[in-house]
Every structure is written in C-alpha cells, then in structure tokens.
Design a protein around this motif. Structure first.
Motif, PDB file in Angstrom:
ATOM      1  N   PHE A   7      52.174  44.219  20.972  1.00 35.97           N
ATOM      2  CA  PHE A   7      51.524  42.911  21.091  1.00 35.97           C
ATOM      3  C   PHE A   7      52.645  41.888  21.267  1.00 35.97           C
ATOM      4  O   PHE A   7      53.678  41.980  20.610  1.00 35.97           O
ATOM      5  CB  PHE A   7      50.728  42.544  19.830  1.00 35.97           C
ATOM      6  CG  PHE A   7      49.605  43.489  19.485  1.00 35.97           C
ATOM      7  CD1 PHE A   7      48.839  44.099  20.470  1.00 35.97           C
ATOM      8  CD2 PHE A   7      49.304  43.764  18.152  1.00 35.97           C
ATOM      9  CE1 PHE A   7      47.787  44.962  20.141  1.00 35.97           C
ATOM     10  CE2 PHE A   7      48.258  44.625  17.802  1.00 35.97           C
ATOM     11  CZ  PHE A   7      47.496  45.229  18.805  1.00 35.97           C
ATOM     12  N   GLY A  50      48.859  49.206  14.896  1.00 36.21           N
ATOM     13  CA  GLY A  50      49.063  48.314  16.028  1.00 36.21           C
ATOM     14  C   GLY A  50      48.596  49.055  17.264  1.00 36.21           C
ATOM     15  O   GLY A  50      47.833  50.016  17.155  1.00 36.21           O
ATOM     16  N   LYS A  95      43.269  49.384  15.835  1.00 32.15           N
ATOM     17  CA  LYS A  95      44.369  48.990  16.734  1.00 32.15           C
ATOM     18  C   LYS A  95      45.128  47.786  16.183  1.00 32.15           C
ATOM     19  O   LYS A  95      45.975  47.207  16.875  1.00 32.15           O
ATOM     20  CB  LYS A  95      43.819  48.665  18.130  1.00 32.15           C
ATOM     21  CG  LYS A  95      43.099  49.824  18.805  1.00 32.15           C
ATOM     22  CD  LYS A  95      44.070  50.948  19.129  1.00 32.15           C
ATOM     23  CE  LYS A  95      43.359  52.097  19.864  1.00 32.15           C
ATOM     24  NZ  LYS A  95      44.287  53.243  20.029  1.00 32.15           N
ATOM     25  N   GLY A  96      44.782  47.362  14.989  1.00 34.27           N
ATOM     26  CA  GLY A  96      45.497  46.274  14.326  1.00 34.27           C
ATOM     27  C   GLY A  96      45.468  46.588  12.840  1.00 34.27           C
ATOM     28  O   GLY A  96      45.277  47.742  12.454  1.00 34.27           O
ATOM     29  N   GLU A 142      41.777  42.232  13.680  1.00 35.99           N
ATOM     30  CA  GLU A 142      41.188  43.557  13.886  1.00 35.99           C
ATOM     31  C   GLU A 142      39.674  43.438  13.730  1.00 35.99           C
ATOM     32  O   GLU A 142      39.188  42.839  12.755  1.00 35.99           O
ATOM     33  CB  GLU A 142      41.751  44.548  12.864  1.00 35.99           C
ATOM     34  CG  GLU A 142      41.289  45.984  13.108  1.00 35.99           C
ATOM     35  CD  GLU A 142      41.683  46.910  11.949  1.00 35.99           C
ATOM     36  OE1 GLU A 142      42.165  46.407  10.916  1.00 35.99           O
ATOM     37  OE2 GLU A 142      41.475  48.129  12.104  1.00 35.99           O
ATOM     38  N   ILE A 184      45.929  37.596  15.650  1.00 35.91           N
ATOM     39  CA  ILE A 184      45.442  38.855  16.218  1.00 35.91           C
ATOM     40  C   ILE A 184      44.616  39.502  15.116  1.00 35.91           C
ATOM     41  O   ILE A 184      45.137  39.882  14.062  1.00 35.91           O
ATOM     42  CB  ILE A 184      46.594  39.767  16.682  1.00 35.91           C
ATOM     43  CG1 ILE A 184      47.401  39.074  17.790  1.00 35.91           C
ATOM     44  CG2 ILE A 184      46.051  41.113  17.174  1.00 35.91           C
ATOM     45  CD1 ILE A 184      48.633  39.850  18.257  1.00 35.91           C
ATOM     46  N   GLU A 191      54.354  48.842  17.518  1.00 34.43           N
ATOM     47  CA  GLU A 191      53.848  49.968  16.714  1.00 34.43           C
ATOM     48  C   GLU A 191      54.928  51.039  16.638  1.00 34.43           C
ATOM     49  O   GLU A 191      55.530  51.398  17.662  1.00 34.43           O
ATOM     50  CB  GLU A 191      52.571  50.533  17.362  1.00 34.43           C
ATOM     51  CG  GLU A 191      51.890  51.596  16.513  1.00 34.43           C
ATOM     52  CD  GLU A 191      50.779  52.318  17.291  1.00 34.43           C
ATOM     53  OE1 GLU A 191      50.653  52.089  18.517  1.00 34.43           O
ATOM     54  OE2 GLU A 191      50.058  53.120  16.675  1.00 34.43           O
ATOM     55  N   VAL A 196      47.458  41.039  24.178  1.00 31.44           N
ATOM     56  CA  VAL A 196      47.085  42.349  23.633  1.00 31.44           C
ATOM     57  C   VAL A 196      46.505  43.215  24.751  1.00 31.44           C
ATOM     58  O   VAL A 196      45.772  44.165  24.495  1.00 31.44           O
ATOM     59  CB  VAL A 196      46.057  42.193  22.474  1.00 31.44           C
ATOM     60  CG1 VAL A 196      46.649  41.367  21.329  1.00 31.44           C
ATOM     61  CG2 VAL A 196      44.760  41.543  22.951  1.00 31.44           C
TER      62      VAL A 196
END
Lengths: 320, 320
Positions: free
Chosen positions: A125, A121, B120-121, B82, B80, A82, A42
C-alpha cells in the motif's frame, strides 16, 4: 459507507479549509499560498497495462494539486509493505515512482516504511502527500461555478478502470486497453499561465465522470447538462463495458479532468487544451444551466434525456 | 530490511532535500520556509494505555515537524480500513485524532479513505502528513552537531513500547504503565522562541534513545558519550524490561526527544525544558566529544563503559 465515513471526518475535523471539499486544501502559510493533498493507493494488481501502483501514486497526488490550481513541488511517499514481498517487486514500484516524479517535475523529499506481518496487508500500500504552490489569485472550486459556465473534458474516459479490470479478471478482449494514468499538472499550468478564468476543476478518479459531475452540481447547487456525443469513449472500452454491464460514465480514470470556465472563454480553453499533448482529445461536453437544484442531465446520442445519478456503492473496488 | 529499503529509496529518489535525512524535509516555497513530513501508523493493538492509533498519528507527525524546528500548521489524514471494521471503532479513533489535533494546535485539512477486503489489512492503518512553518534561520540537523555539544533528553524513556506490549501480550505486571505519546511542538517552540541555538533534535520513536544517538553520531561522524545515571527510566518500565529481556535504551517512545546545544547553552536549555510541563523531567545525558568516528559510548551506573550499538532488526514490531 464512503459517504458515512466522509461525514464522520467532516464533523470530527471541522474547519474552514476542510470544508472547501476540493481535491486538496488551499491555505496561506507565511505569505505563500499553498495546496496540500494526500491519497492512499491500494490498487490490485500492482502492475497493469499503462501503469502500476508507483506511477499512479505520483500521478494521483500531482493531479489533486493541479486541480487546486497549484504547481506540484514536494511529495512524500509512505509504504506499508506485507512481509514476504519480493524485493524486486518493491524495486520495480520504487523505480516507477521515481520516473513518474521526474517526468512530473516534483521531488519526493520525505517518506516512511512500515512492514506488517504476512496476511495483514496485501503486497504494497502506498500513501503520497503533496505540497504545491498556488501562484495566481483565482478561487477554484465548486462554489465558483456559475450558470452559463462551459464544461470541458480533457480526453476519452474509462481506460484506467478497464485496464485494471482486464488484468484482475483476465479479460482477453480488453487486454489492449492501457490505463490513462498520467500527470495533469503541465496541461493545467498551460491553462493558468494563459490567464484563463477557471472556476472549477476535478479529476475523474473513483466514480468516473458521472460522479464528478454530480458532486459538483450538488456542491454548487446548480443544474448541469451534458451531451453524450461529446464524451469520447475508446471503442474497446465501450465494448468491454457493454460485455461487463458497466457504464463508462462511472468507470475510473487517472489522467482525465473536467474544467468549468465562463462561456466566453470556452473556445479559447478548448484550443489551449487541444494544443497540449495531454489534452489533444479534449472537448466541450456541456454547460451549467440556471436553477437552484444540483441535478445532472445527459442528452443521449438518440436525443433522449436522462438523469445522471450518483453511483450507489463502488462499481470497481480497489481501482486506485 | 529497513536499512535496505531506505537505501533503495535514497538512491531512487535522490535529491538534496531528501539527503538532509531528518525527521522531515525543510524547503523554501514561494519565500516561505516550510517543513514537510509523513508517517504511517500500523500499531497493534489500536488502543493501549495512554493512547491509541489516532492520537499517535497526530503526535507522530506534529513531533516530526517540531524536530525540524517547525511550528505544525496543516495535517492530512488517510485511512486504509479493513472491511468489517466496526464503525464505533473507527469513530473512537477519529474522535481521538480530532482531540489530539485540537490540543496540538494543528488543523486536519485534507484526507482520504480506502477500504480493502477482509484479510487484506488489519483493522485500521493511518497515514498522516504534515506541513509546518520554520520561522527562524537556524539549520537543524546532524550536520550541525559540533564537538562539545551538550545532549538533553526531554523525559523518561521506554513507556510507549512497554505500554503497547502490556496489552498485546497481556502482561499484568506492566498494566499500569501509560504510553508517553504526546505532542512535542509546544516544548520545542518554547526553546526556539527563547532564541536557543539548537544544533539537532530527534524524537525517540522506533529504536528508542539508543538508535537515535547512533544515527546522529554516524551522520555527524562524531563520538557521543552518555551517562546511564542521567537517563530516567520509570521503575515499572525497568522491571518490565528486566523480565522481558529488553534494554530500555531501545524501547520505543512517542513523546520524548533529544536536543543538541552548545555547552554554553546547556544549563539555560535545561531550565527552559524543565519549566515546561512536557519537559519537567528533562536531563542532560551526555556530550559530543572530539574525534572522527561516529561511536556512542555509555558509562553505566557502576562506572563501566560500553559501546551503544545500532539494534539489528526490530525489537518490537508494529509499535507505531
């Protein structure tokens, strides 16, 4: 938080292979000894001096397999993209991955792509998993570490972290530092092919050299002593760390590892490492002492000794 | 976009194993025939009737291995997360994964956790990879499909997609539909252990039964004909699809697969499937005809014939 999550996983997924707590898992399937590992990437930004998320996703998995003493053979690549990502960005990353895989001698044989809505996103990733073949009969891991073992470091430390930070934070004084991101399997295979009795290896990613030493000392329940003067830090990395208030001991690397061998094998191990292009700056940084406590101490350039602690919290988020 | 990305990967990572284009890759390592696969899970919401992202991440990888004719053995799990995700949500997902792995007889032996900043997630993304052992000598894949082959479907279709949608969109009329998410390996092992000559298998995830049939017909360059009346669709799924304007043929499943066998093996295959709890509603839905064109046709309940096309675009985003 990381420790909490790791304890959560360890308790929920409880099994003897997971409990090896290595960079990957080693298991025998149908008579073949295999290593298996995974990592998600990431890193932000996607491109930085000396590398990008694509090459890193290959190196990371190749290196985790190498740390198990395995020759990397197969890799998977899974992308979470994304919505709105420019196709040319994706293409650059994919081409970089393909190039890194070719150089490392692994084949990307399976994959997956998921697209998430904008704002759910962050560009790209990547997850990679890898399978390697363990062709020797050594057990490699913290439990094999013995008092008297010498500790070798494969090169200078801290370049990956500072290279990523220089772009992220726009630090002109650090702009010439390139990430050390590189595949370590060829160097490790050289050591194994020479019949070196390797007790433990660990690559120095998140948390850097300091965290790797503390983790091994704690797992092996054995004290480790290192000498600061033997640990190479590039002048510009040192300078950047001083300005930023970082300790290079905890800065992330993506192409460095430590290796524990019996004292009697130390000079041969050093020679083997230095004769390989990826270990030309290798050094012996310390040794394992007798005792029952998992503590790491470092003798400074001035001769003073200090305790090397586990870093609490993450020094640099999203560095890998 | 998916097709574009897949072509990009296929050209960049070019190798014979990737070109098998199966649900996973099959390769021989150190004398052992293995299957290797990966998938990321970005389903929204995380919990839905009949499953959650954790159990799904196990079933998906177990099923991809089973589709290669492999017995699933090892799994990885990479999260992953957030920032700000409640720990109890994570714990529910991890416990669900652990339970699903136990039931499917696989061990989660390695993993990774990354945390990304808020925004971002999207809660949790999971990647799983899996390694399985291929204990037979069959080649299983679209290239093995022959004219005359019978096509079996392991159960009713469309439940996973509608179950997820019912929560996401708050559809009260669909609220009793549970996802079909389930591990298929036990059922597949029953078929293989009986010595059934399986030519090809595919699980019906994103894109549903329709897309799976079209993909196989195109890869095998052979026409396929199916009978609508033999394809089981739960009454409430049918009703929900009618209200929403979806075709159940393209709605996602997470515990259903199709299987191609020689016509002479069809009734034995059906009997084997139906005698297993996970295939009790199996049926023979059609056959492969002679010809050189990869086209799928379906005879409707009224006796009319129509062409089954590849769905352009994704019917339901983030369904898996």
């Amino acid at each position: 938080m990381h420790q909490l999550i790791e304890r959560m996983f360890a308790s929920a997924f409880r099994n003897p292979i997971l409990e090896q707590m290595g960079d990957g898992a080693v298991a025998t399937l149908g008579g073949t000894r295999l290593a298996f590992t995974t990592d998600s990437y990431v890193v932000r930004p996607l491109f930085f001096p000396g590398g990008d998320i694509g090459s890193m996703a290959v190196h990371g998995t190749v290196n985790d397999l190498a740390m198990c003493g395995a020759r990397p053979v197969l890799m998977s690549s899974a992308f979470i993209i994304e919505e709105g990502l420019p196709m040319e960005t994706l293409w650059r990353v994919v081409e970089s991955m393909a190039g890194a895989a070719r150089k490392a001698g692994v084949e990307i044989v399976t994959g997956d792509t998921k697209v998430v809505d904008r704002g759910k996103g962050d560009g790209i990733f990547i997850n990679t998993a890898g399978v390697g073949v363990v062709a020797h009969t050594l057990e490699i891991g913290p439990k094999q570490v013995r008092s008297g073992d010498a500790i070798l470091l494969s090169g200078d430390i801290g370049r990956h972290g500072i290279a990523v930070l220089s772009v992220r934070e726009g630090l002109p004084f650090a702009s010439r530092i390139e990430s050390d991101s590189a595949p370590l399997a060829s160097l490790v295979m050289t050591l194994l092919d020479a019949g070196l009795e390797i007790h433990c290896m660990r690559d120095l990613t998140r948390g850097g050299l300091g965290s790797a030493l503390v983790e091994i000392a704690e797992s092996a329940r054995i004290p480790i002593a290192v000498e600061e003067v033997t640990i190479a830090v590039h002048e510009e990395v040192q300078g950047a760390c001083e300005i930023l208030g970082y300790d290079p001991l905890y800065v992330a690397n993506e192409g460095r590892f430590i290796c524990f061998v019996p004292a009697s094998e130390a000079s041969r191990a050093l020679q083997l490492m230095r004769s390989h292009r990826d270990g030309s700056a290798a050094s012996i940084i310390g040794a394992v002492h007798e005792g029952a406590r998992g503590m790491v101490t470092m003798t400074s350039r001035l001769g003073t000794r200090r305790i090397v602690d586990m870093l609490s919290g993450e020094q640099l988020p999203r560095i890998c």
